[in-house]
Design an enzyme around this catalytic site. Structure first.
Site: not given
Ligand code: KDG
Length: 316
Positions: A167-168, A258
């Site tokens: 989750i971002r 990952d």
């Molecule tokens: O899990 C690592 C990734 O999130 C990174 O390589 C790049 O921030 C990234 C994304 O949103 O895929």
């Protein structure tokens, strides 16, 4: 036939040459990143036949990522380079303790040209497992439908499905993340999540409640990633725990999850037991954090197995 297929947006990742606030960083190294892409690299390095569904810009960065993927042995037959859409970019800011901040430039991601109609059904027929994450749907709302279509195709052809919520919150809000990922959960076999993500998804910090929830969704394996505190696996009504690797010198933690995922997928596809899978996945995560970059630390199978079996390699 591919063992693993995944779908996502890759990026050129600019890694700072120094730690600290990005406004004071004068030089960066050009690398590649992207959650699903990192997992694909990890799986390919372990020797799994791995396919990646994506779109890149028809530009220098797109060509670079495409060739990078090919060099790693990833099947790029479902990747196209699109005119008019710049390849996505992100800049990383690395703090003294190895943690980091990410600044994305991916509003017009080339994957906007990938919709549910562009998925190749034959590609799903010929694969064993679909890996999805919460990053790709967060890049653009349209991708939510694309992933849903991919899930439907995977179900149609009896692929196992693994999901890392990843989750971002810089890319989507909590409500949409929860709603989307819980909807997909009904079709997920393997859930690989961090404790903060499980809290966000299920609204509780109670592990027994997480297990109760995943049972409702008929998830067969719940992997709980706890970084330096190790990892857990719930499956077949048993809970397994594995401490993290010792003496890990973490200098860049991005991509550790990952790496963990790639280790899990390798173990599952090779029918390993719970404890061995957890240990192997922890090893992969630890190898990623010891190297700057999102995927450079991902090992080849032999190196990972040497660590698993504690075989000393001859260095000189
Ligand atoms: O899990 C690592 C990734 O999130 C990174 O390589 C790049 O921030 C990234 C994304 O949103 O895929």
């Amino acid at each position: 036939m591919n063992d693993v297929i995944t779908i996502g947006d890759a990026m050129i990742t600019f890694d700072p040459d120094t730690t600290g606030p990005m406004r004071f960083v004068n030089s960066f190294k050009r690398k590649v990143g992207g959650a699903e892409f990192n997992v694909a690299i990890g799986c390919a390095r372990l020797g799994l036949k791995t396919g990646w569904i994506s779109r890149l810009g028809q530009d220098e960065f797109g060509r670079y990522i495409y060739n990078f993927a090919r060099g790693e042995g990833i099947d790029v037959s479902e990747v196209e380079l699109m005119n008019g859409y710049p390849t996505s970019i992100n800049f990383k800011e690395i703090n003294g303790d190895g943690s980091s901040n990410t600044f994305y430039y991916r509003e017009k991601s080339p994957t906007l040209t990938l919709d549910s109609n562009s998925l190749n059904e034959e590609y799903f027929k010929e694969a064993r497992l679909l890996h999805i994450t919460g990053v790709f749907p967060a890049v653009n709302n349209q991708n939510i439908n694309t992933v849903y279509e991919a899930i439907k195709l995977a179900k149609k052809y009896n692929l196992k499905i693994s999901m890392d919520p990843n989750i971002r919150l810089k890319l989507w809000d909590e409500k949409l993340a929860r709603q989307t990922l819980l909807r997909w959960m009904e079709d997920i076999d393997y859930l690989l999540a961090g404790t903060d993500e499980l809290e966000l998804l299920f609204g509780t910090e109670d592990i027994d409640k997480w297990i109760g929830k995943v049972k409702e969704y008929s998830v067969s394996h719940l992997f709980i990633k706890q970084g330096e505190n190790g990892a857990m696996l719930w499956t077949d009504n048993n809970l397994y725990e594995q401490p993290s690797e010792e003496n890990v010198n973490a200098i860049d933690t991005v991509g550790a999850g990952d790496g963990f995922d790639a280790g899990v997928l390798y173990g599952l596809l090779n029918h390993w037991g719970a404890e061995k899978i957890l240990k192997f996945a922890n090893i992969l995560g630890s190898m990623v954090v010891e190297v700057v970059g999102d995927n450079e630390g991902l090992p080849y199978l032999e190196d990972a197995l040497n660590r698993l079996e504690e075989i000393k390699t001859i260095e000189r």
